[in-house]
Design an enzyme around this catalytic site. Structure first.
Site, mmCIF file in Angstrom:
data_model
loop_
_atom_site.group_PDB
_atom_site.id
_atom_site.type_symbol
_atom_site.label_atom_id
_atom_site.label_comp_id
_atom_site.label_asym_id
_atom_site.label_seq_id
_atom_site.Cartn_x
_atom_site.Cartn_y
_atom_site.Cartn_z
ATOM 1 C CG HIS A 264 59.718 79.335 89.554
ATOM 2 N ND1 HIS A 264 60.518 80.089 88.784
ATOM 3 C CD2 HIS A 264 59.820 79.155 91.124
ATOM 4 C CE1 HIS A 264 60.386 81.366 90.098
ATOM 5 N NE2 HIS A 264 61.146 80.544 90.437
HETATM 6 C C1 BDR Z 1 62.219 75.485 89.863
HETATM 7 O O1 BDR Z 1 63.668 75.248 91.214
HETATM 8 C C2 BDR Z 1 62.710 74.665 92.258
HETATM 9 O O2 BDR Z 1 62.636 75.270 93.250
HETATM 10 C C3 BDR Z 1 60.535 75.005 91.822
HETATM 11 O O3 BDR Z 1 59.737 74.232 92.409
HETATM 12 C C4 BDR Z 1 60.729 74.938 90.472
HETATM 13 O O4 BDR Z 1 60.237 73.844 89.549
HETATM 14 C C5 BDR Z 1 62.209 77.041 89.639
HETATM 15 O O5 BDR Z 1 63.412 77.780 88.993
#
Ligand code: BDR
Ligand code: CA
Length: 329
Positions: free
Chosen positions: A252
């Site tokens: 992400h």
């Molecule tokens: C986001 O949530 C976190 O767990 C990840 O690092 C990312 O920033 C994705 O929803």
């Protein structure tokens, strides 16, 4: 050094995908394509002490240990973290495999102080990339109203507009974790850049991609670490069904860098993004108005599409470049 390379503060809560983003950014810095002003850590995926240590270790691994690391601002009531996805240390339980942190948590400046200091010193010059809950950015804005407008640009990984959330049916983790902070940041300016789950869900980093990077320097510390981190992240992604059964995991946070350094890989549209800060079922939800008659002025550019193939070509080539220059034990 050319004047127009992006100067960046990375606000992060490592996290497996944060680590990929931080390593990618370090490669871009070493290629002379960016300057890393500071890494401001936040609580989120795991507690602030752990995200601080991870950022420090990963900066050493990438060769940029001299960069300042900020400690995360605490939030009043900490929600559940995401250690079930990222490991109890936020780095796939691999922290012991890396050298000890070189930055000292106890004496480090708080992340909001660093943001205020740097954004005041060079207004309009620094791009803030926020890949964590927005606690630090909101704290800076509360202490120094208007300070976020001093950033050249603010690029956020967060939200879910036309797809389910990843922490509740309606909410994405970063904005759900501290929705009051997210609301402050969303109200801070009208040109925020947001890469939401709508596009990041398409960024599945596979084992083969990890192997391709490792082959560029098979004996390096970085190859060993990335290979093990991939395996850990794949195992939890499969367990929590994040990738529709594909053997990979979602990077992400790296989407923010894809936008900044390879803008041709994404498409955008304007939107007014608002936070649901309460709500029995909808806390942390990001709402946009898709009607043709929507009247509220937009506050953000939201990513509407990503060319995943081109995105990964760039990510992999840059991580190979970092790996080729990295040391073996
Ligand atoms: C986001 O949530 C976190 O767990 C990840 O690092 C990312 O920033 C994705 O929803
Ligand atoms: Ca993150």
């Amino acid at each position: 050094m050319p004047h127009n390379i992006p100067k960046i503060i990375l606000d992060t809560d490592p996290g497996g995908d944060d680590i990929f983003a931080l390593l990618w950014l370090q490669s871009l810095v070493k290629q002379g394509l960016s300057e890393l002003v500071a890494v401001t850590t936040a609580g989120g995926n795991v507690a602030p002490e752990k995200t601080f240590s991870s950022a420090s270790r990963v900066l050493s691994l990438g060769g940029l240990a001299a960069v300042e690391v900020g400690r995360g601002v605490a939030i009043a009531k900490t929600p559940d973290d995401a250690s079930h996805i990222h490991g109890s240390d936020g780095m796939g339980n691999l922290s012991a495999q890396l050298p000890a942190p070189v930055h000292c948590y106890e004496t480090a400046r708080y992340s909001d102080e660093i943001l205020i200091d740097r954004l005041t010193a060079t207004p309009g010059e620094i791009t803030v990339i926020a890949i964590a809950p927005l606690t630090n950015l909101a704290a800076a804005e509360k202490k120094s109203p208007g300070i976020l407008r001093n950033a050249k640009e603010i690029i956020i990984m967060g939200g879910a507009f036309h797809c389910p959330g990843n922490v509740t049916p309606h909410a994405e983790f970063n904005l759900w974790f501290d929705p009051a902070a997210a609301e402050i940041v969303l109200n801070s300016r009208d040109d925020l850049v947001i890469t939401s789950l709508d596009v990041t869900r398409r960024l599945v980093f596979t084992r083969e991609m990890g192997k391709a990077i490792a082959r560029s320097n098979p004996t390096s510390e970085l190859s060993k670490f990335l290979t093990n981190l991939c395996e850990f992240m794949i195992s939890t992604a499969l367990k929590y069904r994040e990738t529709d059964g594909i053997e990979g995991f979602l990077v992400h946070d790296a989407a923010t860098l894809g936008y900044l350094f390879y803008p041709e890989t994404m498409r955008w549209r304007r939107a007014k993004v608002q936070m649901e800060t309460r709500g029995e079922w909808t806390k942390g939800m990001t709402a946009i108005d898709d009607r043709n008659c929507a009247k509220q002025p937009a506050n953000a550019w939201i990513a509407s599409d990503v060319d995943a193939t081109r995105f990964f070509t760039n990510l992999i080539e840059d991580l190979k470049a970092l790996n080729k220059g990295s040391e073996s034990p």
